[in-house]
Design a protein around this motif. Structure first.
Motif, PDB file in Angstrom:
ATOM      1  N   ILE A  26       0.838  -1.208   0.000  1.00 42.05           N
ATOM      2  CA  ILE A  26       0.000   0.000   0.000  1.00 42.05           C
ATOM      3  C   ILE A  26       0.875   1.262   0.000  1.00 42.05           C
ATOM      4  O   ILE A  26       0.515   2.281  -0.580  1.00 42.05           O
ATOM      5  N   ASN A  27       2.061   1.155   0.628  1.00 44.62           N
ATOM      6  CA  ASN A  27       2.977   2.313   0.622  1.00 44.62           C
ATOM      7  C   ASN A  27       3.327   2.715  -0.811  1.00 44.62           C
ATOM      8  O   ASN A  27       3.490   3.894  -1.116  1.00 44.62           O
ATOM      9  N   ASP A  28       3.444   1.704  -1.697  1.00 45.15           N
ATOM     10  CA  ASP A  28       3.769   2.011  -3.095  1.00 45.15           C
ATOM     11  C   ASP A  28       2.631   2.829  -3.719  1.00 45.15           C
ATOM     12  O   ASP A  28       2.869   3.774  -4.474  1.00 45.15           O
ATOM     13  N   LEU A  29       1.384   2.443  -3.383  1.00 47.81           N
ATOM     14  CA  LEU A  29       0.240   3.180  -3.947  1.00 47.81           C
ATOM     15  C   LEU A  29       0.235   4.631  -3.475  1.00 47.81           C
ATOM     16  O   LEU A  29      -0.075   5.545  -4.241  1.00 47.81           O
ATOM     17  N   LEU A  30       0.618   4.832  -2.218  1.00 49.27           N
ATOM     18  CA  LEU A  30       0.674   6.201  -1.700  1.00 49.27           C
ATOM     19  C   LEU A  30       1.755   7.005  -2.426  1.00 49.27           C
ATOM     20  O   LEU A  30       1.539   8.155  -2.836  1.00 49.27           O
ATOM     21  N   ASP A  31       2.921   6.378  -2.627  1.00 46.94           N
ATOM     22  CA  ASP A  31       4.005   7.051  -3.357  1.00 46.94           C
ATOM     23  C   ASP A  31       3.576   7.370  -4.791  1.00 46.94           C
ATOM     24  O   ASP A  31       3.875   8.435  -5.330  1.00 46.94           O
ATOM     25  N   ILE A  32       2.858   6.415  -5.389  1.00 46.82           N
ATOM     26  CA  ILE A  32       2.423   6.625  -6.773  1.00 46.82           C
ATOM     27  C   ILE A  32       1.430   7.790  -6.850  1.00 46.82           C
ATOM     28  O   ILE A  32       1.501   8.634  -7.740  1.00 46.82           O
ATOM     29  N   PHE A  33       0.531   7.851  -5.872  1.00 45.01           N
ATOM     30  CA  PHE A  33      -0.436   8.961  -5.862  1.00 45.01           C
ATOM     31  C   PHE A  33       0.307  10.291  -5.743  1.00 45.01           C
ATOM     32  O   PHE A  33       0.001  11.268  -6.441  1.00 45.01           O
ATOM     33  N   ASP A  34       1.304  10.308  -4.858  1.00 43.58           N
ATOM     34  CA  ASP A  34       2.088  11.525  -4.650  1.00 43.58           C
ATOM     35  C   ASP A  34       2.752  11.967  -5.966  1.00 43.58           C
ATOM     36  O   ASP A  34       2.709  13.139  -6.345  1.00 43.58           O
ATOM     37  N   LYS A  35       3.326  10.995  -6.669  1.00 42.27           N
ATOM     38  CA  LYS A  35       3.995  11.314  -7.945  1.00 42.27           C
ATOM     39  C   LYS A  35       2.970  11.756  -8.989  1.00 42.27           C
ATOM     40  O   LYS A  35       3.210  12.688  -9.758  1.00 42.27           O
ATOM     41  N   ALA A  36       1.809  11.074  -9.001  1.00 35.82           N
ATOM     42  CA  ALA A  36       0.775  11.416  -9.992  1.00 35.82           C
ATOM     43  C   ALA A  36       0.281  12.839  -9.759  1.00 35.82           C
ATOM     44  O   ALA A  36       0.073  13.611 -10.699  1.00 35.82           O
ATOM     45  N   ARG A  37       0.125  13.214  -8.495  1.00 33.26           N
ATOM     46  CA  ARG A  37      -0.364  14.557  -8.160  1.00 33.26           C
ATOM     47  C   ARG A  37       0.634  15.609  -8.634  1.00 33.26           C
ATOM     48  O   ARG A  37       0.257  16.642  -9.189  1.00 33.26           O
ATOM     49  N   ALA A  38       1.943  15.305  -8.412  1.00 30.97           N
ATOM     50  CA  ALA A  38       2.965  16.261  -8.839  1.00 30.97           C
ATOM     51  C   ALA A  38       2.983  16.375 -10.360  1.00 30.97           C
ATOM     52  O   ALA A  38       3.197  17.448 -10.925  1.00 30.97           O
ATOM     53  N   CYS A  39       2.750  15.265 -11.033  1.00 27.49           N
ATOM     54  CA  CYS A  39       2.875  15.217 -12.488  1.00 27.49           C
ATOM     55  C   CYS A  39       1.609  15.733 -13.184  1.00 27.49           C
ATOM     56  O   CYS A  39       1.687  16.453 -14.173  1.00 27.49           O
ATOM     57  N   GLU A  78      -4.433  18.825 -11.444  1.00 28.98           N
ATOM     58  CA  GLU A  78      -5.890  18.883 -11.600  1.00 28.98           C
ATOM     59  C   GLU A  78      -6.452  17.858 -12.588  1.00 28.98           C
ATOM     60  O   GLU A  78      -7.654  17.663 -12.667  1.00 28.98           O
ATOM     61  N   MET A  79      -5.553  17.253 -13.355  1.00 27.92           N
ATOM     62  CA  MET A  79      -6.054  16.296 -14.357  1.00 27.92           C
ATOM     63  C   MET A  79      -6.443  14.954 -13.732  1.00 27.92           C
ATOM     64  O   MET A  79      -7.088  14.133 -14.373  1.00 27.92           O
ATOM     65  N   ILE A  80      -6.075  14.729 -12.467  1.00 28.47           N
ATOM     66  CA  ILE A  80      -6.443  13.446 -11.843  1.00 28.47           C
ATOM     67  C   ILE A  80      -7.939  13.444 -11.558  1.00 28.47           C
ATOM     68  O   ILE A  80      -8.450  14.287 -10.826  1.00 28.47           O
TER      69      ILE A  80
END
Ligand SMILES: Cc1cc2nc3c(=O)[nH]c(=O)nc-3n(C[C@H](O)[C@H](O)[C@H](O)COP(=O)(O)OP(=O)(O)OC[C@H]3O[C@@H](n4cnc5c(N)ncnc54)[C@H](O)[C@@H]3O)c2cc1C
Length: 490
Positions: A250-263, A266-268
């Motif tokens: 689950i930690n990986d999913l949190l990291d991925i969300f963090d990266k997706a938000r930075a990248c 608002e498109m998420i």
């Protein structure tokens, strides 16, 4: 606490005495005259569908069901109920999860006939609809003007805007557009004494005194009946890109969300998670659902991105993002939807979890939120504590990870029948909610309090907060006719 003691009106009269008294023939005739034949039900058989409670947790009974067709009719009904001390339970689509639309006697006020789309104002990006409009019909009305009403949840084919407002509904696009509170410009409300408040403003800036609409949003029918609302509309996404991903932790999913938000910012459009057990349940119980992957993984995530321009290279950007995740070992596998059909199939998988879990037999559910950063530790510690309470219980914790909202559900152990497992209901509630409290979370992220969580709310909220709520209720509904014994006891 002392600060608020004795602040307002006296405590209301005893509910129990009142709700057991049958309504007089004269009162029944008065109600009938207001709503006429089509809106008047006293036959027990005809009333039955309105008295169902989806989770079979509460019994519901009413003296009659009234289905008003206009705001004026609602106001007249409330005025009579207030004068005669008759409890009123507003009901929308009856899809709520907390027993909020359950009645203990009196009038069950079903809003389904109050269902006009009053006005669409494309230039103001807003629309005004009556409370009984089905959510899906509101989405369609916006779509006909090439605009989007973004609230979306699995019950959208039957829940109503009034119910969505009264529960401050969330769903999968809160991440981008906010919940019902954020989507509302104005309300029309019938107060318990029968007065109508026309607060149907269409403004995005309005600081004239207290913002009263927010009192009624999320109040679950305890302060008045919402009869209409002005809602915000948004540009319709021109393209959408979805990916289903598989991870170890689950930690990986949190990291991925963090990266997706930075990248993607608002498109998420959505960021949902589900564990291996949820996938197992969906593919086992829901016809035509199958995992996008040939093998199983501990965790899955659904990422949806949207853009309001056709030119944006959304699909390519998501693909490169996934490649980077793969190269950096954040994901085991990923599938990029090739068309809308596949994107919808991904979403259906996620939205079928509740139905699948129901088919698996006894489950105990919690709709909670914690700060995003706390999700992994909260999940780990709470899962372990559940296992310690009932060995072999199966945790199915899934949900809207992007807003910290986890549906922390627990299914019975394979070898245990539903009934003995459900006897642990209170113990699991306490365990999970204590954990939520420890991590500064909320015991009700999006479903509300209703009848289900009244004691829980009182246990975890500061006494001064409960006292302010009680005083607000007394001030707006001094006779306690509006949905008594929901949210807060007087
Ligand atoms: C499959 C499924 C998926 C769901 N997913 C989500 C989700 O993702 N997010 C989410 O937030 N919820 C979800 N829900 C819960 C539910 O759909 C929402 O709470 C919804 O907003 C309830 O709307 P309703 O019209 O069915 O209200 P009801 O269930 O009829 O009523 C809910 C409460 O609102 C009050 N009420 C209803 N109408 C009015 C009115 N006009 N004025 C004043 N009070 C009123 C009732 O008295 C009651 O207290 C889901 C439910 C199901 C069955």
């Amino acid at each position: 606490v002392a600060l608020f003691d004795g602040f307002y009106v006296p405590a209301p009269k005893d509910r129990l005495t009142r709700s057991t008294m049958p309504l007089s023939a004269a009162l029944l005739e008065t109600f009938h005259a207001i709503v006429s034949d089509n809106g008047f039900i006293t036959d027990k058989g005809e009333m039955a569908p309105f008295l169902e409670e989806s989770r079979n947790r509460f019994e519901s009974s009413a003296d009659l069901v009234l289905k008003p067709k206009t705001t004026q009719e609602v106001a007249e009904i409330l005025s009579i109920c207030n004068d005669n001390d008759i409890p009123v339970v507003p009901q929308g689509g009856n899809t709520g999860h907390c027993g909020g639309a359950v009645s203990d006697g009196g009038v069950l006020l079903n809003l389904s006939r109050l269902n006009k789309i009053r006005h669409v104002d494309p230039a103001n990006a807003s629309l005004t609809v009556e409370a009984g409009c089905i959510l899906q019909d509101v989405q369609k009305a916006a779509d006909e003007h090439n605009l989007l009403f973004p609230l979306s949840l699995a019950a959208e084919g039957s829940c109503q805007i009034g119910g969505n407002l009264a529960t401050n509904a969330g769903g999968i696009h809160v991440l981008k557009y906010g919940n019902m509170r954020d989507l509302t410009l104005g309300l029309e409300v019938c107060l318990p004494d029968g007065r109508i408040w026309d607060g149907l403003r269409l403004l995005r800036k309005d600081n004239t005194g207290y913002d009263l609409k927010h009192l009624f949003i999320g109040s679950e029918g305890t302060l008045g009946v919402i009869t209409a609302a002005s809602l915000k509309l948004f540009p319709k996404p021109k393209q959408k890109s979805s990916a289903f991903i598989a991870c170890e932790r689950i930690n990986d999913l949190l990291d991925i969300f963090d990266k997706a938000r930075a990248c993607f910012g608002e498109m998420i459009y959505a960021f949902e998670i589900m564990p291996s057990f949820a996938m197992e349940l969906v593919t086992k119980h829901i016809p035509d659902q199958k995992s996008p992957f040939a093998q199983t993984y501990p965790w899955y995530g659904l990422i949806e991105l949207v853009s309001t321009t056709e030119q944006h290279p959304l699909q390519e950007e998501l693909e490169s993002f996934l490649s980077l995740l793969y190269d950096d070992s954040f994901i085991h596998n990923a599938i990029l939807a090739q068309d809308m059909k596949q994107a919808n199939a991904f979403l259906n998988l996620r939205e079928s979890i509740s139905a699948a879990q129901k088919k698996e037999g006894g489950s105990i559910k919690h709709d909670v939120s914690v700060p995003l950063s706390a999700i992994p530790t909260f999940m780990e510690e709470t899962t372990q504590a559940c296992q310690n309470l009932v060995a072999g219980c199966r945790v199915c914790a899934f949900g809207h990870m992007g807003d910290g909202n986890i549906h922390f559900n627990i299914s019975r152990p394979e070898q245990m029948e539903s009934y003995p497992f459900l006897k642990y209901w209170e113990e699991f509630n306490e365990l999970v909610h204590d954990m939520v409290h420890k991590f500064n979370g909320s015991i009700s992220a999006e479903h509300g309090i209703g009848k289900l969580k009244m004691d829980e709310m009182e246990r975890y909220l500061p006494a001064v907060e409960i006292d302010m709520m009680r005083n607000l209720k007394r001030s707006l509904d001094p006779n306690n006719i509006m949905n008594p014994n929901k949210i807060i006891r007087l």
